[in-house]
Design a protein around this motif. Structure first.
Motif, PDB file in Angstrom:
ATOM      1  N   SER A   1       1.264  -0.932   0.476  1.00  0.00           N
ATOM      2  CA  SER A   1       0.187  -0.146   0.021  1.00  0.00           C
ATOM      3  C   SER A   1       1.031   0.927   0.033  1.00  0.00           C
ATOM      4  CB  SER A   1      -1.420   0.115   1.261  1.00  0.00           C
ATOM      5  OG  SER A   1      -1.502  -0.950   0.952  1.00  0.00           O
ATOM      6  N   ILE A   2       0.523   2.227  -0.802  1.00  0.00           N
ATOM      7  CA  ILE A   2       0.725   3.689  -0.807  1.00  0.00           C
ATOM      8  C   ILE A   2       0.601   4.822   0.656  1.00  0.00           C
ATOM      9  CG2 ILE A   2       1.918   5.025  -2.017  1.00  0.00           C
ATOM     10  CD1 ILE A   2       1.767   3.417  -5.097  1.00  0.00           C
ATOM     11  N   ILE A   3       1.396   4.595   1.264  1.00  0.00           N
ATOM     12  CA  ILE A   3       0.279   6.715   1.569  1.00  0.00           C
ATOM     13  C   ILE A   3       0.792   7.120   1.313  1.00  0.00           C
ATOM     14  CG2 ILE A   3       0.726   6.923   4.380  1.00  0.00           C
ATOM     15  CD1 ILE A   3       1.355   4.510   5.085  1.00  0.00           C
TER      16      ILE A   3
ATOM     17  N   ALA B   1      -6.245  11.107  -7.702  1.00  0.00           N
ATOM     18  CA  ALA B   1      -5.967   9.721  -8.761  1.00  0.00           C
ATOM     19  C   ALA B   1      -5.748   8.609  -8.334  1.00  0.00           C
ATOM     20  CB  ALA B   1      -4.346  10.536  -8.411  1.00  0.00           C
ATOM     21  N   GLY B   2      -6.754   8.292  -7.078  1.00  0.00           N
ATOM     22  CA  GLY B   2      -6.895   6.881  -6.722  1.00  0.00           C
ATOM     23  C   GLY B   2      -5.991   6.307  -4.845  1.00  0.00           C
ATOM     24  N   ILE B   3      -5.200   6.997  -4.678  1.00  0.00           N
ATOM     25  CA  ILE B   3      -4.223   7.051  -3.506  1.00  0.00           C
ATOM     26  C   ILE B   3      -5.435   7.078  -2.396  1.00  0.00           C
ATOM     27  CG2 ILE B   3      -3.614   8.052  -1.245  1.00  0.00           C
ATOM     28  CD1 ILE B   3      -1.450   6.743  -4.022  1.00  0.00           C
ATOM     29  N   VAL B   4      -5.301   5.759  -1.169  1.00  0.00           N
ATOM     30  CA  VAL B   4      -6.431   5.386  -0.163  1.00  0.00           C
ATOM     31  C   VAL B   4      -5.511   6.535   0.644  1.00  0.00           C
ATOM     32  CG1 VAL B   4      -7.930   4.121   1.243  1.00  0.00           C
ATOM     33  CG2 VAL B   4      -7.545   3.700  -2.095  1.00  0.00           C
ATOM     34  N   HIS B   5      -4.373   5.812   1.324  1.00  0.00           N
ATOM     35  CA  HIS B   5      -4.482   6.594   2.474  1.00  0.00           C
ATOM     36  C   HIS B   5      -2.905   7.859   1.947  1.00  0.00           C
ATOM     37  CE1 HIS B   5      -4.413   1.664   3.510  1.00  0.00           C
ATOM     38  NE2 HIS B   5      -3.956   1.508   2.859  1.00  0.00           N
TER      39      HIS B   5
ATOM     40  N   LYS C   1      -6.259  19.608   7.336  1.00  0.00           N
ATOM     41  CA  LYS C   1      -6.355  18.604   6.352  1.00  0.00           C
ATOM     42  C   LYS C   1      -7.470  17.222   6.334  1.00  0.00           C
ATOM     43  CE  LYS C   1      -2.300  18.399   3.692  1.00  0.00           C
ATOM     44  NZ  LYS C   1      -0.972  18.721   4.916  1.00  0.00           N
ATOM     45  N   GLN C   2      -8.331  16.893   8.102  1.00  0.00           N
ATOM     46  CA  GLN C   2      -9.156  15.708   7.585  1.00  0.00           C
ATOM     47  C   GLN C   2     -10.413  16.793   7.457  1.00  0.00           C
ATOM     48  OE1 GLN C   2      -9.710  13.217  11.904  1.00  0.00           O
ATOM     49  NE2 GLN C   2      -8.833  12.059  10.096  1.00  0.00           N
ATOM     50  N   GLU C   3     -10.351  18.308   8.178  1.00  0.00           N
ATOM     51  CA  GLU C   3     -11.765  18.453   8.052  1.00  0.00           C
ATOM     52  C   GLU C   3     -11.900  19.353   6.982  1.00  0.00           C
ATOM     53  OE1 GLU C   3     -13.524  23.044   9.939  1.00  0.00           O
ATOM     54  OE2 GLU C   3     -11.104  22.148  10.838  1.00  0.00           O
ATOM     55  N   ILE C   4     -11.151  19.461   5.809  1.00  0.00           N
ATOM     56  CA  ILE C   4     -11.660  19.235   4.628  1.00  0.00           C
ATOM     57  C   ILE C   4     -11.504  18.203   3.697  1.00  0.00           C
ATOM     58  CG2 ILE C   4     -10.407  20.315   2.177  1.00  0.00           C
ATOM     59  CD1 ILE C   4      -8.575  22.331   4.357  1.00  0.00           C
ATOM     60  N   LEU C   5     -11.090  17.024   4.146  1.00  0.00           N
ATOM     61  CA  LEU C   5     -10.643  15.796   2.974  1.00  0.00           C
ATOM     62  C   LEU C   5     -11.786  15.660   3.269  1.00  0.00           C
ATOM     63  CD1 LEU C   5      -7.523  15.869   2.425  1.00  0.00           C
ATOM     64  CD2 LEU C   5      -9.010  16.624   0.483  1.00  0.00           C
ATOM     65  N   GLY C   6     -12.207  15.520   5.029  1.00  0.00           N
ATOM     66  CA  GLY C   6     -12.843  14.234   5.626  1.00  0.00           C
ATOM     67  C   GLY C   6     -12.475  13.145   5.782  1.00  0.00           C
ATOM     68  N   SER C   7     -13.537  12.205   6.417  1.00  0.00           N
ATOM     69  CA  SER C   7     -12.492  10.931   6.925  1.00  0.00           C
ATOM     70  C   SER C   7     -12.674   9.572   5.593  1.00  0.00           C
ATOM     71  CB  SER C   7     -13.344  10.217   8.159  1.00  0.00           C
ATOM     72  OG  SER C   7     -14.861  10.392   7.812  1.00  0.00           O
ATOM     73  N   ASP C   8     -13.312   9.703   4.379  1.00  0.00           N
ATOM     74  CA  ASP C   8     -12.910   8.822   3.386  1.00  0.00           C
ATOM     75  C   ASP C   8     -11.672   8.308   2.853  1.00  0.00           C
ATOM     76  OD1 ASP C   8     -15.608   9.218   2.707  1.00  0.00           O
ATOM     77  OD2 ASP C   8     -15.626  10.111   1.364  1.00  0.00           O
ATOM     78  N   PRO C   9     -10.317   8.774   3.125  1.00  0.00           N
ATOM     79  CA  PRO C   9      -9.266   8.826   3.624  1.00  0.00           C
ATOM     80  C   PRO C   9      -8.907   7.730   4.685  1.00  0.00           C
ATOM     81  CG  PRO C   9      -9.161  10.810   2.432  1.00  0.00           C
ATOM     82  CD  PRO C   9     -10.356  10.659   3.576  1.00  0.00           C
ATOM     83  N   VAL C  10      -7.614   7.015   4.921  1.00  0.00           N
ATOM     84  CA  VAL C  10      -7.416   5.638   5.430  1.00  0.00           C
ATOM     85  C   VAL C  10      -6.769   6.829   6.241  1.00  0.00           C
ATOM     86  CG1 VAL C  10      -6.563   4.382   6.825  1.00  0.00           C
ATOM     87  CG2 VAL C  10      -8.162   4.045   4.772  1.00  0.00           C
TER      88      VAL C  10
ATOM     89  N   PHE D   1       3.522  -1.105   3.916  1.00  0.00           N
ATOM     90  CA  PHE D   1       3.268  -0.334   3.715  1.00  0.00           C
ATOM     91  C   PHE D   1       4.560   0.590   2.751  1.00  0.00           C
ATOM     92  CE2 PHE D   1       0.039  -1.292   5.894  1.00  0.00           C
ATOM     93  CZ  PHE D   1      -1.121  -0.886   5.086  1.00  0.00           C
ATOM     94  N   ILE D   2       4.635   1.747   1.897  1.00  0.00           N
ATOM     95  CA  ILE D   2       6.099   2.497   1.687  1.00  0.00           C
ATOM     96  C   ILE D   2       4.901   3.570   1.874  1.00  0.00           C
ATOM     97  CG2 ILE D   2       6.775   1.082   0.438  1.00  0.00           C
ATOM     98  CD1 ILE D   2       5.773   2.335  -2.479  1.00  0.00           C
TER      99      ILE D   2
END
Length: 230
Positions: free
Chosen positions: A29-31, A48-52, A64-73, A213-214
């Motif tokens: 997994s790419i962080i 672009a498809g990044i999850v983490h 950043k979480q306030e702007i991007l929400g909780s969908d990212p890991v 994880f990288i």
């Protein structure tokens, strides 16, 4: 260059390394390390498809979480002060920098359920880096038995920033060996199946040596504020 193009290039390199080393691309997994870029740039990574996503400061993570929400890991990848634990507990999926009992105690106290943690190991023995020595890892893990809200999912390290590939490789090999030693203990609270290692300058070596994880910053999302080592 845009994030999507960078991600495609990184993925192609990972696939090539996996073919050579007999690994499955799905194991890795790419962080995206977004600590030096804007929320808008981090959003590009998600699109672009990044999850983490990885951050190393509590205030920037929360912004950043306030702007991007909780969908990212969300991953907390920096050194974590005990007094900052209360700010991120329940806000991140992984903490990559567990390296002392006082921090474990605070995480355990603040958490309402088990927190997935990586134990940080200073495999290069550099005085400037945080983390346990090789000899400290197993005794430390055994002491975590008394903290029910700590789950050690893996080990984390940072190799030295050097052109000496063998020196880098030896750090990653040591972490992989330590993971095997920990897994042999069969500690229910420390399955230790993950290896968090490899950054922009050395992730291909990390993949060869077993990284799951990288953590990639500048090679993926850029480096807008002049930071280094991601």
């Amino acid at each position: 260059m845009d994030v999507q193009t960078q991600l495609r290039h990184i993925n192609e390199e990972i696939i090539e390394v996996c073919k050579k080393s007999g690994r499955n691309r799905e194991e890795i997994s790419i962080i995206a390390v977004t600590k030096y870029v804007t929320p808008e740039r981090a959003k590009e990574a998600l699109d672009a498809g990044i999850v983490h996503l990885g951050e190393n400061r509590d205030d920037e993570l929360l912004r950043k979480q306030e702007i991007l929400g909780s969908d990212p890991v969300w991953h907390f990848i920096g050194s974590l002060q005990s007094r900052k634990v209360k700010n991120i507990i329940g806000k991140v999926a992984y903490i990559h920098s567990l390296d002392r009992l006082s921090l474990a105690k605070e995480i355990d106290k603040r958490a309402s359920s088990a927190v997935d943690c990586f134990v940080q190991v200073n495999t290069s023995m550099e005085p400037s880096k945080h983390g346990l020595t090789r000899e400290e890892v197993v005794p430390f893990l055994k002491e975590l038995k008394s903290f029910p809200n700590i789950r050690v999912v893996g080990l984390m390290t940072m190799a030295p920033h050097t052109e000496d590939e063998e020196q880098i490789r030896s750090c990653f090999r040591l972490l992989r060996t330590l993971r095997q030693e920990v897994q042999a203990l069969k500690l229910p609270y420390a399955p230790c199946h993950e290896l968090s290692m490899g950054m922009s300058n050395d992730y291909k070596i990390a993949v060869e040596e077993g990284a799951t994880f990288i953590r990639i910053g500048s090679s993926l999302v850029g480096n807008q504020t002049g930071g280094a080592n991601s």
